[in-house]
Motif scaffolding. Structure first.
Motif: not given
Length: 81
Positions: A58-60, A67-71
């Motif tokens: 997970y990255r933010d 939306d800057t989140q990454e899964h």
């Protein structure tokens, strides 16, 4: 951090902090700031020198707006020397 034990399964966790940015249209940078990531998973021994690794990351980037989140789900091989 790997949690070594006497089984064929080696669970792990990880964390990191850095700098990240979100690109807008073209090459302009819209937002930038502190980024962080978390990871977890398990390695399963196939032999004494080879293991399959299955994990999640997970990255933010801590900015408002887009939306800057990454899964990410990951699968890989570990070769032990």
């Amino acid at each position: 951090i790997d949690w070594a034990n006497d089984t064929m399964f080696t669970p792990y966790i990880g964390a990191g902090v850095g700098y990240g940015w979100v690109n807008g249209s073209g090459t302009a940078v819209d937002k930038d700031g502190i980024a962080f990531g978390l990871a977890t998973g398990v390695a399963v021994d196939l032999t004494n020198n080879l293991a399959v690794d299955v994990g999640y990351r997970y990255r933010d980037i801590m900015v408002t707006g887009k939306d800057t989140q990454e899964h990410q789900g990951t699968v890989g091989l570990r070769v032990k020397f």
